[in-house]
Scaffold this active site. Structure first.
Site, PDB file in Angstrom:
ATOM      1  N   GLY A 125     -66.430  34.321 -46.037  1.00  0.00           N
ATOM      2  CA  GLY A 125     -66.005  34.136 -47.417  1.00  0.00           C
ATOM      3  C   GLY A 125     -65.504  35.437 -48.009  1.00  0.00           C
ATOM      4  N   GLU A 126     -64.962  35.341 -49.226  1.00  0.00           N
ATOM      5  CA  GLU A 126     -64.428  36.514 -49.901  1.00  0.00           C
ATOM      6  C   GLU A 126     -64.709  36.417 -51.382  1.00  0.00           C
ATOM      7  OE1 GLU A 126     -60.204  38.997 -50.413  1.00  0.00           O
ATOM      8  OE2 GLU A 126     -60.286  37.111 -49.265  1.00  0.00           O
ATOM      9  N   GLY A 127     -65.141  37.512 -51.979  1.00  0.00           N
ATOM     10  CA  GLY A 127     -65.423  37.551 -53.405  1.00  0.00           C
ATOM     11  C   GLY A 127     -64.891  38.812 -54.036  1.00  0.00           C
ATOM     12  N   GLY A 128     -65.349  39.112 -55.255  1.00  0.00           N
ATOM     13  CA  GLY A 128     -64.878  40.284 -55.960  1.00  0.00           C
ATOM     14  C   GLY A 128     -65.266  41.574 -55.272  1.00  0.00           C
ATOM     15  N   PHE A 129     -66.400  41.587 -54.573  1.00  0.00           N
ATOM     16  CA  PHE A 129     -66.872  42.785 -53.879  1.00  0.00           C
ATOM     17  C   PHE A 129     -66.038  43.054 -52.631  1.00  0.00           C
ATOM     18  CE2 PHE A 129     -69.410  44.739 -50.555  1.00  0.00           C
ATOM     19  CZ  PHE A 129     -70.034  45.803 -51.203  1.00  0.00           C
ATOM     20  N   GLY A 130     -65.774  42.033 -51.858  1.00  0.00           N
ATOM     21  CA  GLY A 130     -65.057  42.192 -50.601  1.00  0.00           C
ATOM     22  C   GLY A 130     -65.239  40.969 -49.732  1.00  0.00           C
ATOM     23  N   ASP A 144     -75.515  37.479 -62.992  1.00  0.00           N
ATOM     24  CA  ASP A 144     -74.386  36.769 -62.371  1.00  0.00           C
ATOM     25  C   ASP A 144     -74.877  35.520 -61.646  1.00  0.00           C
ATOM     26  OD1 ASP A 144     -71.679  36.439 -61.956  1.00  0.00           O
ATOM     27  OD2 ASP A 144     -71.626  37.631 -60.131  1.00  0.00           O
ATOM     28  N   LYS A 160     -71.181  42.210 -45.272  1.00  0.00           N
ATOM     29  CA  LYS A 160     -70.295  42.286 -46.435  1.00  0.00           C
ATOM     30  C   LYS A 160     -69.627  43.655 -46.459  1.00  0.00           C
ATOM     31  CE  LYS A 160     -71.776  40.602 -50.389  1.00  0.00           C
ATOM     32  NZ  LYS A 160     -72.469  40.510 -51.710  1.00  0.00           N
ATOM     33  N   VAL A 169     -66.936  38.828 -46.419  1.00  0.00           N
ATOM     34  CA  VAL A 169     -68.195  38.678 -45.693  1.00  0.00           C
ATOM     35  C   VAL A 169     -67.891  38.087 -44.320  1.00  0.00           C
ATOM     36  CG1 VAL A 169     -70.506  37.663 -45.699  1.00  0.00           C
ATOM     37  CG2 VAL A 169     -69.411  38.287 -47.865  1.00  0.00           C
TER      38      VAL A 169
END
Length: 436
Positions: free
Chosen positions: A85-90, A211, A116, A92
């Protein structure tokens, strides 16, 4: 990792930004000292002394520093087919490590981990990375994702977690190809998540998650839920303080309105976010769905219209449940959810009180809401003032013997003095509560 509330479109939700009293972001090297108050709970592990240098934080005995080369090999050079997956941090990635040495292992060997990898984004990204190491390196609870180790080499910042086989709650609720979650699993997830938040809020030095959302609730192979992503976690107010003033960060639709408006952060902001997730579990709808129009676009606003008449509750429920849920349990959960998203933060219940109510719901048996019996016994609406409203307690069974077909079907509303599992201050104005 967490996100600023800004106009960027991220993979983990629509985010909006608003600046407040904190120092502006800087691209230069972060300061060496990060002040983190102590945080622990009796019977739990972890106490964080304050202040602590970055070196002291990274020297936690619960975490292992890992080499970038090992993590690169463990994820097969961060190949796209290893992406989880991908989020605001980077991003995974899925990887394999030797259980004893934590060195890279061949796929299918050793233990599975989630790696991550931080996107290069200067001071703010490093600050969130360090926050996650700080909290998950010291706080240990069955409903918090376990952080195994970290990597800090040059510009590379990575975190290694236990692998959660069933992914995020968000995927199970909203992904079209996902199998529908049954009622019992949804209640279990709500209870597990509430335990995680309650632990953070009741720690010796309170931690505000900041969050809480469906994409940050991860599920293992047995559907045990654990909170992940502590990049935005913040120490709660201390002494005579009533709140923490901070830059507004979180996710649109989940963030408490008073926090978005003022930047004043309290544990009740987490309670609001929890209420939104409860409504998502009930309805199968996203907190914000821009494909819908008007009132239906925001889940909280849409859900309010179904709690003024008990006969409308089925319109709130996820159709993928097929009517297989206890009417009484659904009403309790819906009413609890709406009390959590009360616009007045003082009227929201604390998480330990929310948890006590949730833990009683699994004792309620499922009755198909769409069954002929259910349709025949629907009571007529009775007008009651808010002071007269009461909620049937799942704790105390009725002394009157009932047949299995009658157990979960509410009788017409009558005035009663029975104790309610929801105190009067937790019942949203205009909510119709069902008696036995």
């Amino acid at each position: 990792m967490g996100n600023c509330l800004d106009s960027r479109q991220q993979a983990d939700g629509f985010i909006i930004a608003k600046a407040h009293s904190e120092a502006p972001k800087r691209p230069d090297k972060p300061p060496p000292i990060l002040t983190i108050p102590p945080c622990s709970e009796k019977g739990r592990t972890g106490k964080m002394p304050s202040p602590r240098s970055e070196d002291e934080i990274l020297a936690s005995p619960h975490l292992k520093p890992l080499l970038f080369s090992e993590l690169k090999n463990a994820t097969r050079n961060f190949r796209p087919d290893s992406l989880l997956g991908e989020g605001g941090f980077g991003c995974v990635y899925k990887g394999w490590l030797d259980e004893q040495t934590l060195c890279a292992a061949k796929p299918g060997c050793g233990i599975v981990v989630a790696v991550k990898k931080l996107k290069p984004q200067g001071y703010q990204g490093h600050k969130e990375w360090l926050s996650e190491v700080t909290h998950l390196g010291q706080l240990h609870h069955p409903n918090l994702v376990k952080l195994i180790g970290y990597c800090l080499e040059d510009d590379n910042r990575l975190l290694v977690y236990e692998f959660m086989a069933r992914g995020s709650l968000e995927n199970h609720l909203f992904k079209r190809s996902a199998q529908p979650l049954p009622w019992e699993t949804r209640v279990k997830v709500a209870i597990d998540a509430a335990r995680g938040l309650s632990f953070l809020h009741s720690s010796e030095s309170q931690v505000i998650y900041r969050d809480f959302k469906a994409s940050n609730i991860l599920l293992d192979s047995e559907f045990n839920a654990k909170l992940s992503d502590f990049g935005l976690a913040k120490a709660g107010p201390t002494g005579d303080q009533t709140h923490v003033s901070t830059q507004v960060m979180g996710t649109h639709g989940y963030a408490a309105p008073e926090y978005v408006a003022s930047g004043r952060l309290t544990a009740k902001c987490d309670v609001y976010s929890f209420g939104v997730v409860l409504l998502e579990l009930l309805s199968g709808r996203r907190a914000v769905d821009k494909e819908k129009v008007g009132l239906e676009q925001k889940l909280v606003d849409w859900a309010k219209s179904f709690l003024d008449d008990k006969r409308k509750i089925f319109r709130l429920m996820d159709t993928k449940l097929g009517g297989q849920y206890p009417r009484k349990g659904a009403l309790i959960l819906a009413t609890l959810g709406m009390s959590c998203v009360n616009l007045d933060s003082r009227a929201r219940p604390p998480m330990d009180e929310v948890l006590k109510i949730l833990e009683k719901i699994p004792s309620l048996k499922c009755v198909s809401v769409g069954s002929p019996l259910d349709k025949q016994t629907l009571p007529s609406p009775v007008s009651k003032s808010p002071r007269q409203l009461d909620l049937p307690s799942p704790i105390t069974p009725s002394p009157v013997s009932k047949s299995p077909r009658q157990l979960d079907l509410p009788s017409p509303i009558t005035p009663t003095s029975r104790e309610s599992p929801l105190p009067s201050h937790m019942i949203p104005t205009g909510t119709m509560i069902i008696g036995r």
